[in-house]
Design a protein around this motif. Structure first.
Motif, PDB file in Angstrom:
ATOM      1  N   ARG A 175       0.825  -1.213   0.000  1.00 34.39           N
ATOM      2  CA  ARG A 175       0.000   0.000   0.000  1.00 34.39           C
ATOM      3  C   ARG A 175       0.853   1.256   0.000  1.00 34.39           C
ATOM      4  N   ARG A 176       1.892   1.278   0.856  1.00 38.57           N
ATOM      5  CA  ARG A 176       2.781   2.447   0.904  1.00 38.57           C
ATOM      6  C   ARG A 176       3.921   2.215  -0.056  1.00 38.57           C
ATOM      7  N   LYS A 177       3.948   2.996  -1.136  1.00 36.95           N
ATOM      8  CA  LYS A 177       4.939   2.820  -2.194  1.00 36.95           C
ATOM      9  C   LYS A 177       6.058   3.852  -2.133  1.00 36.95           C
ATOM     10  N   PHE A 178       6.146   4.652  -1.085  1.00 37.67           N
ATOM     11  CA  PHE A 178       7.135   5.727  -1.075  1.00 37.67           C
ATOM     12  C   PHE A 178       8.037   5.602   0.151  1.00 37.67           C
ATOM     13  N   MET A 179       9.227   6.221   0.014  1.00 35.18           N
ATOM     14  CA  MET A 179      10.172   6.366   1.117  1.00 35.18           C
ATOM     15  C   MET A 179      10.418   7.862   1.324  1.00 35.18           C
ATOM     16  N   LEU A 180      10.489   8.282   2.583  1.00 37.15           N
ATOM     17  CA  LEU A 180      10.667   9.692   2.911  1.00 37.15           C
ATOM     18  C   LEU A 180      12.146  10.020   3.008  1.00 37.15           C
ATOM     19  N   PHE A 181      12.565  11.126   2.366  1.00 36.58           N
ATOM     20  CA  PHE A 181      13.948  11.573   2.472  1.00 36.58           C
ATOM     21  C   PHE A 181      14.242  12.017   3.907  1.00 36.58           C
ATOM     22  N   SER A 182      15.493  11.806   4.339  1.00 35.80           N
ATOM     23  CA  SER A 182      16.017  12.295   5.608  1.00 35.80           C
ATOM     24  C   SER A 182      15.131  11.892   6.776  1.00 35.80           C
ATOM     25  N   THR A 183      14.968  10.579   6.972  1.00 28.86           N
ATOM     26  CA  THR A 183      14.173  10.074   8.100  1.00 28.86           C
ATOM     27  C   THR A 183      14.978   9.999   9.384  1.00 28.86           C
ATOM     28  N   SER A 184      16.310  10.021   9.270  1.00 25.82           N
ATOM     29  CA  SER A 184      17.137   9.857  10.473  1.00 25.82           C
ATOM     30  C   SER A 184      17.318  11.155  11.244  1.00 25.82           C
ATOM     31  N   ALA A 185      17.215  12.288  10.614  1.00 26.09           N
ATOM     32  CA  ALA A 185      17.451  13.588  11.266  1.00 26.09           C
ATOM     33  C   ALA A 185      16.210  14.459  11.132  1.00 26.09           C
ATOM     34  N   GLU A 186      15.775  15.016  12.249  1.00 16.92           N
ATOM     35  CA  GLU A 186      14.609  15.889  12.245  1.00 16.92           C
ATOM     36  C   GLU A 186      15.011  17.286  11.785  1.00 16.92           C
ATOM     37  N   GLY A 187      14.171  17.913  11.000  1.00 19.10           N
ATOM     38  CA  GLY A 187      14.409  19.282  10.575  1.00 19.10           C
ATOM     39  C   GLY A 187      15.292  19.430   9.358  1.00 19.10           C
ATOM     40  N   GLN A 188      15.680  18.311   8.694  1.00 18.17           N
ATOM     41  CA  GLN A 188      16.527  18.410   7.509  1.00 18.17           C
ATOM     42  C   GLN A 188      15.724  18.680   6.252  1.00 18.17           C
ATOM     43  N   ASN A 189      14.410  18.345   6.249  1.00 19.77           N
ATOM     44  CA  ASN A 189      13.580  18.588   5.075  1.00 19.77           C
ATOM     45  C   ASN A 189      13.243  20.067   4.948  1.00 19.77           C
ATOM     46  N   HIS A 190      12.775  20.431   3.768  1.00 14.91           N
ATOM     47  CA  HIS A 190      12.259  21.783   3.570  1.00 14.91           C
ATOM     48  C   HIS A 190      11.011  21.989   4.416  1.00 14.91           C
ATOM     49  N   SER A 191      10.764  23.211   4.806  1.00 19.61           N
ATOM     50  CA  SER A 191       9.579  23.539   5.597  1.00 19.61           C
ATOM     51  C   SER A 191       8.461  24.143   4.763  1.00 19.61           C
ATOM     52  N   ARG A 192       8.705  24.387   3.484  1.00 25.14           N
ATOM     53  CA  ARG A 192       7.683  24.912   2.579  1.00 25.14           C
ATOM     54  C   ARG A 192       7.774  24.151   1.257  1.00 25.14           C
ATOM     55  N   ILE A 193       6.890  24.471   0.351  1.00 24.19           N
ATOM     56  CA  ILE A 193       6.807  23.717  -0.893  1.00 24.19           C
ATOM     57  C   ILE A 193       8.097  23.839  -1.697  1.00 24.19           C
ATOM     58  N   VAL A 194       8.398  22.782  -2.462  1.00 27.71           N
ATOM     59  CA  VAL A 194       9.611  22.697  -3.267  1.00 27.71           C
ATOM     60  C   VAL A 194       9.266  23.076  -4.702  1.00 27.71           C
ATOM     61  N   PHE A 195      10.108  23.914  -5.315  1.00 31.51           N
ATOM     62  CA  PHE A 195       9.849  24.382  -6.674  1.00 31.51           C
ATOM     63  C   PHE A 195      10.658  23.636  -7.725  1.00 31.51           C
ATOM     64  N   ASN A 196      11.901  23.280  -7.443  1.00 30.19           N
ATOM     65  CA  ASN A 196      12.759  22.678  -8.461  1.00 30.19           C
ATOM     66  C   ASN A 196      13.557  21.530  -7.862  1.00 30.19           C
ATOM     67  N   LEU A 197      13.768  20.494  -8.693  1.00 25.90           N
ATOM     68  CA  LEU A 197      14.655  19.379  -8.386  1.00 25.90           C
ATOM     69  C   LEU A 197      15.553  19.160  -9.589  1.00 25.90           C
ATOM     70  N   CYS A 198      16.848  19.025  -9.360  1.00 23.86           N
ATOM     71  CA  CYS A 198      17.745  18.742 -10.477  1.00 23.86           C
ATOM     72  C   CYS A 198      18.884  17.841  -9.997  1.00 23.86           C
ATOM     73  N   PRO A 199      19.291  16.861 -10.815  1.00 23.73           N
ATOM     74  CA  PRO A 199      20.358  15.943 -10.409  1.00 23.73           C
ATOM     75  C   PRO A 199      21.728  16.510 -10.737  1.00 23.73           C
ATOM     76  N   LEU A 200      22.753  15.988 -10.041  1.00 22.67           N
ATOM     77  CA  LEU A 200      24.132  16.397 -10.273  1.00 22.67           C
ATOM     78  C   LEU A 200      25.048  15.239  -9.915  1.00 22.67           C
ATOM     79  N   GLN A 201      25.994  14.953 -10.795  1.00 25.35           N
ATOM     80  CA  GLN A 201      27.009  13.937 -10.533  1.00 25.35           C
ATOM     81  C   GLN A 201      28.354  14.639 -10.372  1.00 25.35           C
ATOM     82  N   THR A 202      28.982  14.444  -9.195  1.00 25.53           N
ATOM     83  CA  THR A 202      30.231  15.121  -8.893  1.00 25.53           C
ATOM     84  C   THR A 202      31.402  14.434  -9.573  1.00 25.53           C
ATOM     85  N   GLU A 203      32.568  15.038  -9.424  1.00 27.68           N
ATOM     86  CA  GLU A 203      33.767  14.490 -10.043  1.00 27.68           C
ATOM     87  C   GLU A 203      34.156  13.132  -9.466  1.00 27.68           C
TER      88      GLU A 203
END
Length: 1468
Positions: free
Chosen positions: A291-319
């Protein structure tokens, strides 16, 4: 390339589908206001060890309005290219390495809303606008661009297919998703997407391929919060959960402002990342059956998520191969997520408003508080090693722009703040409690906060009953309030009351704009709107002095710190105002003299000029002595050496006007600055390329740079939608990203988020904006054929002339509206109904007994009341009246009620609806006197709501409410009308008249109408304020009028001060006649008239010696100055007797007594010549007056003071002119007058020594073949000793060609003068001067050791600090490597050795008598060198014993660097 300063950037733009993107290799960019900020992410970011690997590295600047889209090119070899779109209608292609525009086009005629760089075609950029027009822009072929118009709807998002180069997906504002083929596009006549069919959520043209899946997200405002995946044969619906946060509940408002953002990870077809209602991020597993098909980001630390709506998501691969995800949100944070662990890696905070205030905590070192215009306070831990951007947000209870901050000096975490709505509060930053708010509000913006000792009456309590420090706030209305931090709920105290009582002030106090306490808490400085600064002493705030230097509003005052190596510098006070000049005053003499009456200061200690706009902030360096940093509206921050009046470093990184600046408490080179560009910069002084503020063209370039910022513009009016829209003319400027017509944005903390910042109360720089010329397209024919114009590689569509307006049609004369329309309409029914009316009416008329059936028929047929009894008629009138009200005709309802006779009811109903009229009020007396009074008052209130205040006041006067009418006019700034009414209807002594005059005068004074304001103050019998306001303009005419006005009103002290200022202004224009006339306005200025007289005679005397072409043609001299002949002293005495009636010694003694109280600051080499000449003439006037009064013991000190001023300024010509004019025959006659012994003997010896010193140089220069005469200027001994460049050198191998041969002989008179040089070679003076040089050299050595020690620490911290590995300019040098100036070779001088030398020198100086140290004496060693040079040029002319004595003095005391080489040359 130098490293970029650490930046706290503006907030990413809201409500944009794609305003951030990342490029391969670790570059992330996000759009913020009108630019794009670039962030380097990964190992190559150059972050310090242990800190998150990211750094703001640059900014793309070029758009003039909000950036609505940003995308990188993800093709191999093109990772340095990116594209941006903006509300200004342009699309630009950038090179992020050079940060320059490669190509651009302005094809869109409307606001561009979506942008994407095709992942399949490396040169294709597709953009769409709010009218549904799409442009396909091929970067390599500008001349051939494609124009598409599939639907007349607002495009909200746009993306190119990664699999097919011809497919583009479009998301519209109303929830429709369309996939089009850009090769094929519908033309007029073909079927388009149905508009009104709700079930048509996606439509594919016949030739469009849709084999691959696309993603469709719901748009804000849609009721169904779901995600739908469309594929060829299946549909999956994912319902977003309402997540409850820990310790809280689900906020019902978040459902109304949903913005759904999606990201499909590459090579992960079964996973999907989405945002949620409250800013959470979810990872969906599409193949899960549970029934639950999702996982929540940052479940180990409280207060790490955004507190308001998110406008943009973009990926990045570092060196190093890490997969990251970056998000931007309404909470103004940029977060980085690790896709492997779903945890937050780091957070980049940002600002959503002007940076108004910066303040470092004195207790928690490195804790920086930032007051921002978005209604929040940022607390930045600048010393954090693990996180370079460790920022906390404080917003509870603020709800408005934070304009002032101040930390408690000793209580940890106690932060005071002030806002633009006048609020003052205290925050405990160490807890989560809401702030304490003072119950007393300012009426306008809070400018400044300061902690200081309590003053009366708060200081009267015991030690346990009152706080040791109270909070002082200065508001825009000009009042300084004292708040008790223990009882903020109590009423704050206005210190103006205490100032009036302690100083017995009866006139109006100036408007205060700045408050600053000295570090010891004993002295308070108040800056005023008229440019003056008042200095008060605690606890009763006794006025010590007034500084009248600035002539405009004082914005900043800063006291020097007390922990430097020179404690006397703690008396320095720097001030800045709207006139772009910084003045530094030394108040040591004033504060230590403890004078009974206030002193007026008109001369600065130092002047720092170079800025070109108003000064907004000042800060002394806590690490240096006399180093100051200033923030200015010219867009730069300037570091000054205040003691030398030299600019050192200039920072030009901001794109707006600087509002605040503060020096780092731990790093001597680090400075933080904030501006109205929504940025806070941390920068180093040693990294700056410029040393002074820009002037001329550079200033213009900075102004153009600031013009690229957005400016508010008017809201566009909706136009009727055409098939091909055309952009209309719009006002110039910019519109903030969250005040758009489509999205107003949510209200956060009671303040509209991302609000456009407006500058109030402070003066704003106006400049022409970027051209708002529209861009239009030609009419579209079949096939979408268009014409274009290509100019300089930019595509611009041609203009289209606006359609002509249609002529106005003539209005037909309408028939008057019926009063009884319902009854009239019922009389036009069918014949049967009319017949039925007749029967009912006949039955009701002839019925003798009441009949229920007849009554029911009459109620149904109310129009028959016209033919029956009065009760039925009343029912008909009520029915007709209700109909008029429902149809919006209240005036007809009122007339019906008047027919009925219910006048009182008509008036009450009209008052309740706000529909009273003049005619209704005119007939109100019919209902009675009390009803008329009530109606007039109600009508006056209604007129006030309609902004007809003058008319409302007239009605109040009709019922004899004079005071209410006057107050109504005054409260709405109709001062002229209010005064006219009050003068006509009230008694002349009524106090309200004076209040009206003072209020109007204050408003006029603030607006710059000084003459009318003076009239108001005169009407209020406040002549003192009238004179003060007239003098505000500062020109000679205004000052003279103000002085005359003050003299007429009996304000003698003020009149004298203004007359002197007027004379000084005329003196700058060399208008001697006008200056004397101004001084003649007041009898107390008789002494100043004598000074100006001597100055005029001396100026004419000096001008006569110049060639005719070098004389000034603008000077206006008196006849007695140009017509008199003879020696200057005799001419002065004659003019004083004939013009100023100075005949008796008693008169001279009286004038002498007045001039003794005038003190001028010490002269330096930077003193202007005209100021120097005035000061010298003041001393010469004292000398002449003392001579006239036969007080010879005062003549010598005055003459010596004039000579020393010329000597200290380096003006040898003026010094010799004083001797030749006032002592033409030497000093022998003065010796005879003094007698022996005399208190002035020591001064006479110095005067005589300076006379011989000047003659000695005259002899030496006369030996040069084409040598200069006595007019040659020679620097003083002090400057010679400091520079070491003006001392004569002698060499046996090389001789100056100007020098004569050895056979040149001197005249007898000069030989006698050389013999008299014995008095210059004083052993005691040489020993005293050597001790003084030793003390100066040791202090210089100690200062150099401290400086090098700081540089070595800075180089180490720079090499290992968060800002990269760039060592300082002298890295590797330590203080131990510095040698004392006297040491040529050998081991370095240690600190104990320096301390020993300093102690010995001070002990030697203490043995000399005070009379010897009190009066200056020429440099003995310099005189020895000159004498030896003369002896070398004219052998035999100088006595051998005298030469031997000179050599012995040089051998004994000539160890300084200045005399080392000449001593070795002349003494060997």
């Amino acid at each position: 390339m130098k490293p970029e300063p650490r930046t706290l950037p503006p907030s990413p733009n809201w409500y944009c589908a794609r305003c951030s993107d990342a490029a391969p290799g670790g570059i992330f960019g996000f759009a913020a206001r009108t630019s794009v900020f670039l962030v380097r992410v990964g190992p190559g970011a150059g972050a310090s060890p242990g800190a998150p690997p990211f750094r703001v590295v640059g900014e793309l600047v070029g758009h003039t309005e909000r950036v609505s889209g940003f995308t990188f090119s993800h093709h191999p070899g093109q990772s340095n290219l990116c594209a941006t779109s903006s509300d200004d209608g342009t699309v630009k292609i950038w090179d992020v390495e050079t940060r320059a525009v490669v190509a651009e086009h302005a094809l869109h005629q409307h606001t561009t809303s979506a942008l994407h760089w095709s992942p399949h075609v490396k040169v294709l950029v597709v953009s769409g606008d709010e009218k549904g027009v799409i442009f396909c822009y091929w970067v390599n072929r500008n001349h051939s661009q494609q124009h598409l118009f599939p639907e007349p709807r607002t495009i909200f998002c746009l993306t190119c297919s990664p699999h097919h180069e011809d497919l583009v997906a479009l998301g519209y504002k109303d929830g429709i998703v369309v996939i089009i083929d850009i090769i094929w596009c519908p033309v007029p006549g073909e079927d388009c997407l149905p508009i009104n069919e709700e079930e048509s959520s996606a439509h594919f043209p016949p030739k469009t391929l849709y084999a691959h899946s696309c993603v469709c997200a719901c748009i804000p405002g849609q009721k169904h919060c779901t995600e739908t995946l469309h594929a060829c044969s299946c549909v999956m619906v994912l319902k977003l959960p309402f997540l409850k946060r820990r310790g809280g509940r689900v906020d019902p408002t978040v459902k109304e402002r949903l913005w759904l953002t999606l990201y499909w990870p590459k090579n992960q077809p079964a996973q999907l990342v989405s945002s949620c209602f409250g800013g959470e991020l979810l990872l969906w597993e599409l193949t899960q059956s549970r029934r639950r098909k999702f996982m929540l980001f940052s479940t180990s630390a409280e207060g790490q998520n955004h507190s308001r709506i998110v406008f943009n998501l973009c990926p990045l691969q570092t060196e190093d191969g890490r997969q990251l995800l970056l998000s931007t949100s309404m909470d103004r944070d940029v977060k980085c997520w690790d896709m492997g662990t779903l945890e937050c890696c780091w957070t980049l905070p940002s600002l959503g408003g002007f940076a108004y205030s910066l303040a470092f905590s004195p207790v928690d070192v490195g804790c920086l508080a930032i007051g921002v215009g978005d209604g929040m306070i940022r607390v930045w831990n600048t010393l954090s090693i693990k996180n370079s951007y460790d920022v906390r947000h404080l917003w509870h209870g603020v709800k408005s722009k934070v304009t002032a901050l101040c930390w408690h000096p000793s209580k940890e975490g106690c932060l005071a703040f002030g806002t633009d709505d006048g609020k003052v509060g205290l925050y405990d930053t160490g807890s989560n409690k809401p702030p304490q708010i003072s119950s007393t509000y300012h009426k306008k913006t809070v400018y400044t906060l300061a902690w200081g000792p309590p003053v009366t009456p708060m200081s009267l309590g015991g030690e346990g009953d009152r706080p040791s420090l109270t909070l002082y706030s200065c508001g825009g209305e000009g009042i300084v309030l004292q708040h008790n931090p223990w009882k903020l709920s109590g009423e704050a105290f206005d210190i103006n009351k205490l100032i009036r009582d302690s100083n017995s002030i009866k006139y109006k106090l100036p408007v205060h704009t700045e408050v600053s306490w000295k570090a010891d808490g004993k002295i308070l400085a108040l800056g005023n709107e008229d440019g003056s600064i008042d200095i008060f002493q605690v606890p009763n705030l006794r006025l010590l002095c007034t500084i009248q230097q600035h002539h405009k509003l004082v914005n900043a005052i800063a006291w020097h710190h007390e922990h430097g190596s020179r404690p006397e510098l703690s008396y320095l006070m720097a001030s800045g105002s709207n006139n772009a000049i910084i003045y530094v005053h030394n108040l040591r003499t004033v504060l230590e003299s403890n004078s009974e009456s206030p002193v007026t200061i008109t001369e600065p200690y130092r002047t720092l000029s170079g800025h070109t706009a108003k000064i907004t902030s000042l800060a002394w360096s806590p690490h240096h002595d006399g180093r100051l940093v200033s923030a200015c509206y010219d867009g730069t921050a300037q570091v000054w050496d205040a003691l030398r009046e030299e600019p050192l470093f200039n920072f030009r990184g901001h794109r707006g006007r600087l509002l605040c600046v503060v020096w780092s408490p731990v790093d001597p080179e680090c400075i933080y600055s904030g501006a109205d560009d929504f940025c806070v910069y941390r920068w180093l002084t040693s990294m700056q390329d410029h040393s002074r503020p820009p002037q001329g063209k550079k200033s213009i370039e900075l102004e153009k740079k600031r013009l690229s910022q957005p400016k508010p513009k008017l809201k566009k009016k909706k136009k009727p939608t055409l098939w091909l829209p055309v952009k209309q003319n719009s006002p110039e400027g910019d519109e903030d990203e969250d005040t758009k017509e489509n999205y107003s944005g949510p209200v956060e903390n009671g303040v509209l988020d991302q609000d456009v910042e407006e500058e109030s109360q402070k003066q704003c720089i106006l400049a022409p904006g970027v051209s708002g010329e529209p861009v239009t397209c030609t009419p579209v024919a079949s096939g979408f054929e268009k014409s274009r114009v290509t100019v300089n590689n930019k595509l611009i569509a041609p203009k289209k002339e606006p359609p002509k307006e249609k002529p106005e049609t003539l209005l037909k004369k309408r028939k008057a509206r019926s009063m009884l329309p319902l009854s009239t309409s019922l009389d036009h029914r069918s014949k049967e109904e009319l017949h039925r009316d007749c029967l009912v009416l006949a039955t009701a008329t002839h019925s003798r007994e009441p009949n229920e059936d007849v009554s029911a028929d009459l109620e149904e047929r109310f129009h028959l009341g016209l033919f029956t009894d009065r009760a039925t008629l009343y029912r008909m009138i009520e029915t007709e009246g209700k109909g008029h009200l429902e149809n919006g005709h209240p005036e007809l309802f009122h007339q019906l009620m008047l027919w009925k006779g219910d006048l009182k009811g008509v008036l009450q109903a009209a008052a309740e609806r706000g529909e009273l009229t003049d005619s209704l009020v005119a007939v109100a007396p019919v209902a009675g006197y009390q009803v008329w009074l009530w109606a007039v008052e109600a009508f006056a209130k209604q007129l006030c709501f309609q902004d007809q205040h003058v008319k409302a006041a007239s009605y109040l006067l009709s019922i004899h409410k004079v005071y209410e009418a006057v107050e109504l006019l005054r409260s709405h700034h109709f001062y002229r009308e209010a005064i006219a009414v009050a003068k006509a209807r009230l008694r002349p002594e009524d106090p309200i008249l004076k209040e009206l005059y003072l209020s109007w005068g204050s408003v006029l004074e603030r607006d710059g109408h000084y003459a009318i304001a003076a009239k108001c103050y005169l009407g209020a019998t406040s002549a003192y304020d009238a004179a003060k306001v007239l003098a505000k303009k500062g020109d000679a005419a205004s000052l003279r009028t103000a002085a005359e006005l003050a003299a007429i009103s009996g304000e003698d002290e003020l009149s004298a001060s203004l007359a002197l200022r007027c004379a000084q202004e005329l003196l700058l224009a060399r208008n001697w006649v006008g200056a004397q006339e101004a001084l003649g306005l007041h009898d107390s200025l008789q002494g100043q008239r004598l000074v100006f007289c001597l100055l005029e005679l001396l100026s004419w005397h000096l001008e006569e010696k110049q060639p005719p072409e070098g004389r000034s043609s603008s000077s206006t001299y008196h006849e007695w100055a140009t017509g008199s002949k003879g020696p200057l002293v005799q001419r002065v005495a004659a003019v004083w007797r004939s013009t100023f009636s100075m005949d008796t010694p008693e008169q001279c003694q009286a004038a002498l007594q007045k001039l003794r109280g005038v003190k001028y600051p010490a002269t330096t080499s930077n003193t202007p010549f005209r100021q120097l000449l005035l000061h010298v003439c003041h001393d010469l006037t004292l000398a002449v007056l003392s001579q006239q009064a036969a007080s010879w013991e005062e003549v010598v000190p005055a003459l010596l003071q004039a000579v020393v001023r010329s000597y200290d300024s380096g003006n040898f010509t003026l010094m010799q002119e004083v001797y030749s004019t006032f002592l033409p025959n030497g000093c022998d006659h003065l010796r005879d007058k003094l007698g022996d012994p005399s208190p002035a003997t020591a001064a006479f010896r110095s005067l005589e020594a300076f006379f011989i010193y000047g003659q000695l140089y005259e002899i030496w220069w006369s030996l040069c073949k084409p040598g200069p005469e006595s007019s040659v200027c020679m620097s003083s001994a002090n400057s010679t000793a400091s520079t070491g460049q003006s001392q004569p050198e002698h060499s046996s191998s090389a001789r100056d060609p100007r020098l004569p041969g050895p056979d040149l002989m001197l005249s007898g008179e000069r030989e006698r003068l050389l013999s008299a040089c014995q008095g210059l070679f004083s052993e005691r003076h040489a020993s005293l001067q050597d001790s003084q040089r030793t003390v100066a050299e040791v202090q210089e050595t100690l200062a150099e050791m401290v400086r090098r020690h700081q540089e070595s620490r800075l180089s180490k911290s720079t090499a290992h600090g968060p800002d990269g590995g760039v060592p300082g300019p002298e890295a590797g040098h330590t203080p131990s490597g510095f040698q004392h100036p006297r040491e040529e070779k050998g081991a370095p001088v240690s600190l104990p050795e320096l301390t020993k030398r300093l102690t010995e020198a001070n002990e030697r100086m203490a043995k000399f008598p005070d009379s010897m140290k009190a009066w200056p004496f020429p440099d003995v060693l310099e005189c020895c060198l000159v004498l030896l040079h003369i002896g070398a040029q004219c052998p035999g002319a100088v006595d051998c014993k005298l030469q031997q004595q000179a050599r012995e003095l040089l051998e004994k005391y000539g160890h300084a660097r200045t005399y080392r080489r000449p001593r070795q040359t002349l003494c060997t």
